[in-house]
Design an enzyme around this catalytic site. Structure first.
Site, short mmCIF file in Angstrom:
data_model
loop_
_atom_site.label_atom_id
_atom_site.label_comp_id
_atom_site.label_asym_id
_atom_site.label_seq_id
_atom_site.Cartn_x
_atom_site.Cartn_y
_atom_site.Cartn_z
N ARG A 1 0.81 -1.24 0.00
CA ARG A 1 0.00 0.00 0.00
C ARG A 1 0.84 1.27 0.00
NH1 ARG A 1 -3.07 -2.91 3.64
NH2 ARG A 1 -4.75 -3.99 2.55
N LYS B 1 2.13 11.39 -11.79
CA LYS B 1 1.32 10.36 -12.49
C LYS B 1 2.18 9.13 -12.70
CE LYS B 1 -1.85 13.05 -15.34
NZ LYS B 1 -2.25 13.26 -16.74
N GLU C 1 8.36 17.52 -26.00
CA GLU C 1 7.62 17.97 -24.79
C GLU C 1 8.09 19.36 -24.38
OE1 GLU C 1 5.10 16.19 -23.94
OE2 GLU C 1 5.55 14.13 -24.52
N LYS D 1 5.92 22.92 -15.38
CA LYS D 1 5.06 21.77 -15.04
C LYS D 1 4.70 21.81 -13.56
CE LYS D 1 3.98 16.99 -15.69
NZ LYS D 1 4.28 15.68 -16.23
N GLU E 1 -5.70 16.72 -12.00
CA GLU E 1 -6.22 16.96 -13.35
C GLU E 1 -7.74 17.07 -13.39
OE1 GLU E 1 -3.93 15.25 -16.66
OE2 GLU E 1 -5.84 14.87 -17.64
N ARG F 1 -4.78 21.25 -15.68
CA ARG F 1 -3.63 20.38 -15.95
C ARG F 1 -3.75 19.69 -17.31
NH1 ARG F 1 -0.49 15.87 -12.09
NH2 ARG F 1 0.83 15.15 -13.78
N ASN G 1 -1.65 17.99 -22.09
CA ASN G 1 -1.90 16.99 -23.14
C ASN G 1 -1.92 17.61 -24.53
OD1 ASN G 1 -2.26 14.61 -21.49
ND2 ASN G 1 -4.03 15.70 -20.68
N HIS H 1 -1.39 15.70 -27.73
CA HIS H 1 -1.43 14.28 -27.38
C HIS H 1 -2.70 13.58 -27.85
CE1 HIS H 1 2.08 15.33 -25.09
NE2 HIS H 1 2.21 14.13 -24.57
N HIS I 1 -1.56 10.41 -29.44
CA HIS I 1 -1.85 9.06 -28.93
C HIS I 1 -2.54 8.23 -30.02
CE1 HIS I 1 -1.63 10.17 -24.38
NE2 HIS I 1 -0.46 9.80 -24.86
N HIS J 1 6.80 8.10 -29.20
CA HIS J 1 5.90 9.05 -28.56
C HIS J 1 6.19 10.51 -28.98
CE1 HIS J 1 3.26 10.57 -25.41
NE2 HIS J 1 4.23 11.38 -25.01
P1 NAD Z 1 11.76 5.05 -22.26
O1 NAD Z 1 11.78 4.95 -20.81
O2 NAD Z 1 11.38 3.84 -23.05
O3 NAD Z 1 13.20 5.54 -22.74
C1 NAD Z 1 13.46 5.68 -24.11
C2 NAD Z 1 14.68 4.83 -24.52
O4 NAD Z 1 15.85 5.50 -24.09
C3 NAD Z 1 14.71 3.43 -23.89
O5 NAD Z 1 15.26 2.54 -24.83
C4 NAD Z 1 15.68 3.61 -22.73
O6 NAD Z 1 16.34 2.41 -22.39
C5 NAD Z 1 16.64 4.61 -23.30
N1 NAD Z 1 17.34 5.46 -22.34
C6 NAD Z 1 16.80 6.23 -21.36
N2 NAD Z 1 17.76 6.93 -20.75
C7 NAD Z 1 18.92 6.59 -21.35
C8 NAD Z 1 20.26 7.00 -21.16
N3 NAD Z 1 20.60 7.95 -20.29
N4 NAD Z 1 21.21 6.42 -21.93
C9 NAD Z 1 20.88 5.48 -22.86
N5 NAD Z 1 19.63 5.08 -23.10
C10 NAD Z 1 18.66 5.63 -22.35
O7 NAD Z 1 10.80 6.21 -22.78
P2 NAD Z 1 10.72 7.78 -22.47
O8 NAD Z 1 10.67 8.44 -23.78
O9 NAD Z 1 11.75 8.20 -21.48
O10 NAD Z 1 9.30 7.88 -21.76
C11 NAD Z 1 8.14 7.47 -22.43
C12 NAD Z 1 7.17 6.94 -21.41
O11 NAD Z 1 6.88 7.98 -20.47
C13 NAD Z 1 5.85 6.50 -22.01
O12 NAD Z 1 5.46 5.28 -21.45
C14 NAD Z 1 4.89 7.61 -21.59
O13 NAD Z 1 3.57 7.15 -21.45
C15 NAD Z 1 5.47 8.03 -20.28
N6 NAD Z 1 5.11 9.40 -19.87
C16 NAD Z 1 4.65 9.57 -18.61
C17 NAD Z 1 4.32 10.85 -18.16
C18 NAD Z 1 3.86 11.04 -16.76
O14 NAD Z 1 3.44 12.13 -16.40
N7 NAD Z 1 3.93 10.04 -15.93
C19 NAD Z 1 4.47 11.96 -19.01
C20 NAD Z 1 4.97 11.75 -20.29
C21 NAD Z 1 5.28 10.46 -20.72
#
Ligand code: NAD
Length: 359
Positions: free
Chosen positions: A121, A143, A185, A226, A236, A240, A244, A247, A251, A263
């Site tokens: 929890r 989030k 972003e 942010k 949200e 907030r 998006n 997006h 999406h 993405h």
């Molecule tokens: P990811 O975590 O898949 O990273 C992208 C790629 O880069 C992966 O292959 C990872 O291994 C690599 N990588 C990351 N850091 C590295 C580094 N320093 N050196 C070498 N390789 C590295 O994807 P992302 O683009 O970081 O994030 C996308 C995800 O985030 C999605 O699932 C999306 O839904 C989520 N997201 C969440 C929020 C939120 O508010 N929680 C907001 C935006 C996106």
């Protein structure tokens, strides 16, 4: 280079620390009492950066009970990985006073955060974002969640991390395409914010060449923006939703390509589609501005070889939709720094906007 620090003013507040060559042991010691830690990372980031992070935590007096590595990529943000990580924490004997450190991009952050929110929890959570996207966006705001086979981010929660620490040195190993993805972003938030942050977007070219001063300034501006939006509306219920921007179509494009389109690239094309809609609906012609900014961030303006009807169908399954409303709700820009949200858009208008970016 100075350490950048932004406080996210929620209750309780949490710090986001950004710098080059961070003294992680010192920062962690300054913010948290030492205890038992588990580190979650992925198969790309772990071999590159986890050993140093583990040593820093031990230097700060922590016992690292487990270093868990999931395969890199979105499929790890799913129920199988969730069960595996939670099970591993249980087997490692982590208790309610334990802390999970998520070292990686948005996937590791979202998965780790959801495990931390639900394991026993709720245990402590620290985000160590290593991708630009995670530094500017996903690690701030609380989030967390995982995908279901039925759709992205369908299972989730809100969890405030105790600390977010981003070392720009980690970005040195980030692939160029991922760097551009993070800049999508940044462009989004600069357009939403306007003012000085929008002016800072002049540095996109230098950011693409990994100039550490420019990257640091853009990351801090994004985190500040942010943090402000999140503090006003953490759960949200209203404003907030502007985060998006781009997006809704983005999406749809991701889902229509079976997540083959990254993405950031989907959001880039999604923002161009939103700019077309705004020109039609609000008379605000920001299409060329969007195209200039996104091109200088190394991003595509279109997502060719995608069918408009597939994008529309995927948008219909988005979790932002409200029951019984056949229209899509969009965030649009009346001008730079002037977002409007909840704008109802009929299917035919959405079809035209998507058509402008998939042709
Ligand atoms: P990811 O975590 O898949 O990273 C992208 C790629 O880069 C992966 O292959 C990872 O291994 C690599 N990588 C990351 N850091 C590295 C580094 N320093 N050196 C070498 N390789 C590295 O994807 P992302 O683009 O970081 O994030 C996308 C995800 O985030 C999605 O699932 C999306 O839904 C989520 N997201 C969440 C929020 C939120 O508010 N929680 C907001 C935006 C996106």
């Amino acid at each position: 280079m100075d350490l950048g620090r932004v406080e996210v003013p929620v209750a309780p507040p949490y710090p986001v620390v950004v710098g080059v060559g961070l003294d992680l042991a010192g920062i962690v010691s300054g913010e948290l009492e030492p205890g038992v830690a588990a580190i979650l990372t992925d198969s790309n980031v772990g071999p590159l950066h986890a050993p140093k992070v583990g040593r820093a935590l031990e230097d700060a007096g922590w016992r690292v009970a487990e270093v868990l590595e999931v395969p890199a990529g979105e499929p790890s943000k799913g129920l199988a990985a969730y069960a595996e990580v939670a099970g591993a924490l249980a087997r490692a004997g982590l208790t309610r006073d334990g802390t999970l450190f998520a070292l990686g991009g948005g996937v590791v952050g979202d998965l780790g955060g959801f495990v931390a929110a639900t394991f026993m929890r709720g245990i402590g959570f620290v985000a160590l974002p290593t991708s630009l996207l995670a530094m500017v966006d996903s690690s701030v705001g609380g989030k967390v969640g995982v995908d279901l086979p039925e759709g992205k981010n369908l299972l989730g929660s809100f969890l405030r991390p105790r600390l977010v620490a981003a070392d720009l040195d980690w970005l040195q190993t980030l692939p160029q395409r991922e760097l551009s993805g993070g800049l999508a972003e940044v462009v989004k938030m600069g357009l939403l914010s306007g003012g000085e942050y929008f002016d800072d977007l002049d540095g996109l070219g230098a950011a693409l060449s990994r100039d550490p001063n420019v990257l640091r300034a853009l990351i801090l501006a994004s985190v500040r923006f942010k943090a402000r939006v999140v503090a006003e509306d953490e759960l949200e219920a209203g404003r907030r939703v502007i985060l998006n921007y781009g997006h809704t179509v983005g999406h749809g494009l991701e889902a229509a390509t079976g997540y083959a389109l990254p993405h950031g690239e989907a959001v880039s094309a999604g923002m161009v589609a939103a700019a077309h809609l705004a020109r039609e609906r609000l008379g605000a012609d920001l299409v060329a501005l969007h195209e200039d900014l996104l091109s200088s961030a190394g991003l595509p303006l279109r997502a060719p070889a995608v069918e408009t009807e597939k994008v529309l169908a995927a948008m219909g399954r988005d979790k932002k939709r409200l029951t019984g409303d056949a229209r899509q709700r969009f965030v649009l820009l009346e001008d730079v720094g002037r977002p409007v949200w909840g704008v109802p858009v009929a299917e035919e208008e959405a079809r035209r906007a998507i058509g402008a970016v998939v042709a």
